[in-house]
Design a protein around this motif. Sequence first.
Motif, PDB file in Angstrom:
ATOM      1  N   ASP A   1       5.221 -39.398 -43.414  1.00 33.62           N
ATOM      2  CA  ASP A   1       4.222 -40.492 -44.581  1.00 33.62           C
ATOM      3  C   ASP A   1       4.150 -39.842 -45.542  1.00 33.62           C
ATOM      4  O   ASP A   1       3.013 -41.331 -46.622  1.00 33.62           O
ATOM      5  CB  ASP A   1       3.577 -41.524 -44.041  1.00 33.62           C
ATOM      6  N   LYS A   2       4.239 -38.489 -45.853  1.00 32.66           N
ATOM      7  CA  LYS A   2       3.702 -38.135 -47.224  1.00 32.66           C
ATOM      8  C   LYS A   2       4.790 -37.324 -48.311  1.00 32.66           C
ATOM      9  O   LYS A   2       5.999 -37.003 -47.118  1.00 32.66           O
ATOM     10  CB  LYS A   2       2.873 -37.179 -47.198  1.00 32.66           C
ATOM     11  N   PRO A   3       5.182 -37.579 -48.958  1.00 35.61           N
ATOM     12  CA  PRO A   3       6.707 -36.243 -49.420  1.00 35.61           C
ATOM     13  C   PRO A   3       6.491 -35.045 -48.952  1.00 35.61           C
ATOM     14  O   PRO A   3       5.418 -34.542 -48.510  1.00 35.61           O
ATOM     15  CB  PRO A   3       6.078 -36.378 -50.952  1.00 35.61           C
ATOM     16  N   VAL A   4       7.416 -34.654 -48.315  1.00 37.63           N
ATOM     17  CA  VAL A   4       7.551 -33.094 -47.420  1.00 37.63           C
ATOM     18  C   VAL A   4       8.480 -32.295 -48.270  1.00 37.63           C
ATOM     19  O   VAL A   4       9.436 -32.952 -48.887  1.00 37.63           O
ATOM     20  CB  VAL A   4       7.769 -34.009 -45.938  1.00 37.63           C
ATOM     21  N   MET A   5       8.188 -31.187 -48.548  1.00 38.54           N
ATOM     22  CA  MET A   5       8.390 -29.817 -48.841  1.00 38.54           C
ATOM     23  C   MET A   5       9.737 -29.276 -48.014  1.00 38.54           C
ATOM     24  O   MET A   5       9.094 -28.685 -46.773  1.00 38.54           O
ATOM     25  CB  MET A   5       7.475 -29.299 -49.158  1.00 38.54           C
ATOM     26  N   VAL A   6      10.605 -29.122 -48.333  1.00 35.48           N
ATOM     27  CA  VAL A   6      11.333 -28.210 -47.342  1.00 35.48           C
ATOM     28  C   VAL A   6      11.861 -26.627 -48.033  1.00 35.48           C
ATOM     29  O   VAL A   6      12.388 -26.750 -49.153  1.00 35.48           O
ATOM     30  CB  VAL A   6      12.833 -28.946 -46.962  1.00 35.48           C
ATOM     31  N   HIS A   7      11.450 -26.063 -47.470  1.00 37.01           N
ATOM     32  CA  HIS A   7      11.825 -24.389 -48.476  1.00 37.01           C
ATOM     33  C   HIS A   7      12.688 -24.015 -47.456  1.00 37.01           C
ATOM     34  O   HIS A   7      13.411 -24.154 -46.757  1.00 37.01           O
ATOM     35  CB  HIS A   7      10.461 -24.046 -48.200  1.00 37.01           C
ATOM     36  N   ARG A   8      13.266 -22.870 -48.601  1.00 36.45           N
ATOM     37  CA  ARG A   8      14.220 -21.620 -48.196  1.00 36.45           C
ATOM     38  C   ARG A   8      15.571 -21.856 -47.431  1.00 36.45           C
ATOM     39  O   ARG A   8      15.555 -21.327 -46.446  1.00 36.45           O
ATOM     40  CB  ARG A   8      13.413 -20.701 -47.350  1.00 36.45           C
ATOM     41  N   TYR A   9      16.034 -22.526 -48.615  1.00 37.65           N
ATOM     42  CA  TYR A   9      17.479 -23.060 -47.582  1.00 37.65           C
ATOM     43  C   TYR A   9      18.487 -21.658 -47.881  1.00 37.65           C
ATOM     44  O   TYR A   9      17.883 -20.845 -48.834  1.00 37.65           O
ATOM     45  CB  TYR A   9      17.947 -23.791 -48.997  1.00 37.65           C
ATOM     46  N   PRO A  10      19.263 -22.197 -47.687  1.00 33.83           N
ATOM     47  CA  PRO A  10      20.678 -20.542 -47.370  1.00 33.83           C
ATOM     48  C   PRO A  10      20.805 -20.479 -49.076  1.00 33.83           C
ATOM     49  O   PRO A  10      21.245 -21.385 -49.560  1.00 33.83           O
ATOM     50  CB  PRO A  10      21.654 -21.544 -46.853  1.00 33.83           C
ATOM     51  N   THR A  11      20.508 -19.329 -48.989  1.00 37.30           N
ATOM     52  CA  THR A  11      21.268 -18.511 -50.485  1.00 37.30           C
ATOM     53  C   THR A  11      22.717 -19.136 -51.035  1.00 37.30           C
ATOM     54  O   THR A  11      22.631 -19.283 -52.414  1.00 37.30           O
ATOM     55  CB  THR A  11      21.010 -17.556 -50.661  1.00 37.30           C
ATOM     56  N   ALA A  12      23.579 -19.358 -50.032  1.00 39.46           N
ATOM     57  CA  ALA A  12      24.800 -19.415 -50.292  1.00 39.46           C
ATOM     58  C   ALA A  12      24.795 -20.846 -50.982  1.00 39.46           C
ATOM     59  O   ALA A  12      25.948 -20.914 -51.690  1.00 39.46           O
ATOM     60  CB  ALA A  12      26.225 -19.624 -49.094  1.00 39.46           C
ATOM     61  N   VAL A  13      24.008 -21.889 -50.429  1.00 45.65           N
ATOM     62  CA  VAL A  13      24.062 -22.985 -51.590  1.00 45.65           C
ATOM     63  C   VAL A  13      23.555 -23.813 -52.133  1.00 45.65           C
ATOM     64  O   VAL A  13      23.399 -24.756 -52.641  1.00 45.65           O
ATOM     65  CB  VAL A  13      23.354 -23.543 -49.824  1.00 45.65           C
ATOM     66  N   LYS A  14      22.795 -22.340 -52.957  1.00 45.77           N
ATOM     67  CA  LYS A  14      22.192 -22.909 -53.864  1.00 45.77           C
ATOM     68  C   LYS A  14      22.758 -21.813 -54.805  1.00 45.77           C
ATOM     69  O   LYS A  14      23.108 -21.553 -54.965  1.00 45.77           O
ATOM     70  CB  LYS A  14      20.297 -22.180 -53.098  1.00 45.77           C
ATOM     71  N   ALA A  15      21.350 -22.093 -55.914  1.00 45.45           N
ATOM     72  CA  ALA A  15      22.195 -21.723 -57.601  1.00 45.45           C
ATOM     73  C   ALA A  15      22.209 -20.903 -58.155  1.00 45.45           C
ATOM     74  O   ALA A  15      21.238 -19.526 -56.817  1.00 45.45           O
ATOM     75  CB  ALA A  15      21.714 -22.688 -58.194  1.00 45.45           C
ATOM     76  N   PHE A  16      23.009 -20.019 -58.482  1.00 49.53           N
ATOM     77  CA  PHE A  16      22.840 -18.630 -58.093  1.00 49.53           C
ATOM     78  C   PHE A  16      21.432 -17.759 -58.809  1.00 49.53           C
ATOM     79  O   PHE A  16      21.418 -16.716 -58.539  1.00 49.53           O
ATOM     80  CB  PHE A  16      24.029 -17.898 -60.066  1.00 49.53           C
ATOM     81  N   TYR A  17      20.171 -18.468 -60.080  1.00 49.55           N
ATOM     82  CA  TYR A  17      19.336 -17.866 -60.575  1.00 49.55           C
ATOM     83  C   TYR A  17      18.429 -17.446 -59.160  1.00 49.55           C
ATOM     84  O   TYR A  17      17.142 -17.068 -59.316  1.00 49.55           O
ATOM     85  CB  TYR A  17      19.205 -18.442 -61.473  1.00 49.55           C
ATOM     86  N   MET A  18      18.735 -18.356 -58.206  1.00 47.11           N
ATOM     87  CA  MET A  18      17.296 -18.458 -57.282  1.00 47.11           C
ATOM     88  C   MET A  18      17.352 -16.671 -56.014  1.00 47.11           C
ATOM     89  O   MET A  18      17.949 -16.246 -55.757  1.00 47.11           O
ATOM     90  CB  MET A  18      17.877 -19.316 -55.703  1.00 47.11           C
ATOM     91  N   GLU A  19      15.528 -16.268 -56.439  1.00 45.97           N
ATOM     92  CA  GLU A  19      15.481 -15.322 -55.592  1.00 45.97           C
ATOM     93  C   GLU A  19      16.088 -15.449 -54.003  1.00 45.97           C
ATOM     94  O   GLU A  19      15.404 -16.341 -53.744  1.00 45.97           O
ATOM     95  CB  GLU A  19      14.114 -15.176 -56.197  1.00 45.97           C
ATOM     96  N   PRO A  20      16.123 -14.559 -53.851  1.00 48.69           N
ATOM     97  CA  PRO A  20      16.946 -14.097 -52.559  1.00 48.69           C
ATOM     98  C   PRO A  20      15.359 -13.834 -51.648  1.00 48.69           C
ATOM     99  O   PRO A  20      14.160 -13.483 -52.399  1.00 48.69           O
ATOM    100  CB  PRO A  20      17.571 -13.178 -51.805  1.00 48.69           C
ATOM    101  N   ASP A  21      14.626 -14.375 -50.067  1.00 50.68           N
ATOM    102  CA  ASP A  21      13.717 -14.086 -49.879  1.00 50.68           C
ATOM    103  C   ASP A  21      13.737 -13.046 -49.471  1.00 50.68           C
ATOM    104  O   ASP A  21      14.727 -12.123 -48.891  1.00 50.68           O
ATOM    105  CB  ASP A  21      12.940 -14.812 -48.424  1.00 50.68           C
ATOM    106  N   PRO A  22      13.029 -11.395 -49.587  1.00 60.08           N
ATOM    107  CA  PRO A  22      12.762 -10.874 -49.582  1.00 60.08           C
ATOM    108  C   PRO A  22      12.946  -9.829 -47.817  1.00 60.08           C
ATOM    109  O   PRO A  22      13.643  -9.044 -47.317  1.00 60.08           O
ATOM    110  CB  PRO A  22      11.430  -9.989 -50.404  1.00 60.08           C
ATOM    111  N   ALA A  23      12.650 -10.924 -47.017  1.00 55.97           N
ATOM    112  CA  ALA A  23      12.514 -10.759 -46.053  1.00 55.97           C
ATOM    113  C   ALA A  23      13.544 -11.091 -45.360  1.00 55.97           C
ATOM    114  O   ALA A  23      13.781 -11.109 -43.732  1.00 55.97           O
ATOM    115  CB  ALA A  23      11.314 -11.577 -45.038  1.00 55.97           C
TER     116      ALA A  23
END
Lengths: 434, 434
Positions: free
Chosen positions: A317-339
Amino acid sequence: MMKHTYIEDVGKHDGEEVTLRGWVHNKRSSGKIQFVILRDGTGYIQGVIVKNAVSPQVFADADTLTHESSIELTGKVRADSRAPSGFELDVRGLKIYQEVSKDEPFPITPKEHGIEFLMDHRHLWIRSTRQRAILKVRHEIIKAVRDFFDDDGFTLCDTPVLTPAACEGTTTLFEVKYFEDKAFLTQSGQLYNEATAEALGKVYCFGPTFRAEKSKTRRHLTEFWMVEPEVAYATVDDMMDLAERMITFVVQRCLVRRSEELKALERDLSMLEKVSVPFPRISYDEAVALLQKHGSEIQWGSDFGGGDETIISQQFDKPVMVHRYPTAVKAFYMEPDPARPEVALCVDVLAPEGYGEIVGGGQRIASYDLLAQRIKEHDLPREAFEWYLDLRKFGSVPHSGFGMGIERAVTWICGLEHVRETIPFPRMLYRLNP
Amino acid sequence: MMKHTYIEDVGKHDGEEVTLRGWVHNKRSSGKIQFVILRDGTGYIQGVIVKNAVSPQVFADADTLTHESSIELTGKVRADSRAPSGFELDVRGLKIYQEVSKDEPFPITPKEHGIEFLMDHRHLWIRSTRQRAILKVRHEIIKAVRDFFDDDGFTLCDTPVLTPAACEGTTTLFEVKYFEDKAFLTQSGQLYNEATAEALGKVYCFGPTFRAEKSKTRRHLTEFWMVEPEVAYATVDDMMDLAERMITFVVQRCLVRRSEELKALERDLSMLEKVSVPFPRISYDEAVALLQKHGSEIQWGSDFGGGDETIISQQFDKPVMVHRYPTAVKAFYMEPDPARPEVALCVDVLAPEGYGEIVGGGQRIASYDLLAQRIKEHDLPREAFEWYLDLRKFGSVPHSGFGMGIERAVTWICGLEHVRETIPFPRMLYRLNP
């Protein structure tokens, strides 16, 4: 021109004679009394025209007034608790600026009109109570966003509309003839923001962006406004903090200043009142599990469609934040999770009640080598990105940002069905007029 | 990421240990002490690194620091009246995020660079003290303009960039491929403002506008931002009142909030301090006589060139408002003066010190018949203007507005030679990069 009073200010003139100028919103008559609802953009007031109290000419003129004719009313302000605005006007004088012809009346009437008819008459449709309310909320959202960033130490740095290169692929770009050369209309100010953030620390751009989207959906315009903050030395977690603070600030501002308009739009204010820090944060992995639990056939690795976003956002019932999508589906400039390099340090904010994505962002690649590699992997023209690579050569820093689409935010906050009513003159696949 | 302190806030931490993050602006050494000027976009501070007070590693790292390398400094804030910012940092710790290579140093150095070189490196040039100061003043001007209109009861109504028709001729239009159709980039939001003003009373738009100007002058960009208010039931005199109030408000705001940046730009503040209401108002007739007195060969009936504007504006130490130009040299929508139809109810505001036009506007034709006639006389495609004519059919009112070019206002207020430095990424005839 003699000064006149705006309807929103009549309360300051109770018992006094004022001159109001506007348009005939509505009219009815009961023999010896005529009632004219005047609108002037700042509000509505009923003018009461009593036969005995005015000249025969004024009464006769009032009798033939047509919808949307432009008029001036002079009279005394009288508090009336039954009136929606709390005041009425006892009319003494009436001046007609331009009378709408009875042979060609104002085309938009209380009856149902098809959407294409309304869109063709958008220049007149915006005069309706509902459209006015949406535009007032839009104004308030934009003001709130700007105040939020300005008061938080951000510097506005306008980024160019005319750009030489594509930010994310070329299929959805509008091409412009630029003298002997060609240019593209910007899809995002982000790459430029990264340069200004290294100059000014905390920046934002806020302007129109363009996407030659061939799909006709209720969420897409070809021209839409976007606010994009970018912060040097900030991480994806910082962006989640920033986004939830910004969205909460904007919603609160609308509740305080535009509750009247939101009520006119029949918005359920209790849903907006729930918007407060912190917002729920779930990983992409968790979101996929949630979707599968709700019967979706989505598999790990796919991007979400509008339907998926709707399902996720309906769980909160609030905005929800979804984080850490697969690198492959995101734009070229996204920093990969080092872990865990298969996911990116990115975040989308989905508005509740099924409205879906309103914010997207994350951390940008700081390493020169990795960015150069990604540009190659994505088959982007290296030459066009040399300046962007420079930002990693001359004092690269971890940095993050996001973009919020204004029209989507307006759609959600106003509780609308379709994004097309959220901007004065929407542009869509088959809509470039008026 | 651990929270850090912005340089602008160090004054709140006198005597405390803080972590600062930014870029190496300058460095010098005197044997056992090294001085690093750190910039972070919010300010500059000198970090003092004493050999005995830090680890050998920190001192060695500091010794090789290159210009624009990204670093973090930890240390104690110490008030120092000799420091430009009033504070210095006694450094204990140093972390290098990314060191700019000695083999490829930051390309912009204190030596003179040609303008094309600087423009090619605009993404880095904006880090200079001077460019930062200009961008801060630009931000303040835009904020002030928006606050002025918002607090004065105006509603922001964004007008479209993609338009089907030309507002003032087609020779300076950028054409866009719009799916199977074609569109043009807006030159002004005015026509749309006239529609929203009839819906909301007092409105403004504020966005990028485009002019495919083939001339290379110090006053022209192909993409520039413009604020355009429009007011129903307002006259050209009302616009003069509004423009002088707005300009005075903006200049005062810059003097109060950006005097530091203006001083850094070596702006003569005494010239800005003279900007106060009322501004001198002269008719076009008087302006022509003034020009002739100063040796110009201009004849009544011609529009002013940049040189004429410079001469006029040099005669005043405040902005001057020139009204009632010949109808023949002005746009088709200008309302003729009823007392003298050969002149139009229009006004230009010329900035002093030779800067010339920053505002243009006036009263728009209210009569359907006259507007239809003008569209014909100007050979404009009637069909494209049907919606605009509708505004005179359905409650036409006297109405007026103006436009102020933001980059010209920034040029004047900052006291610059050329408009190209007033926007992060300028677009000109031969300039579409970066």
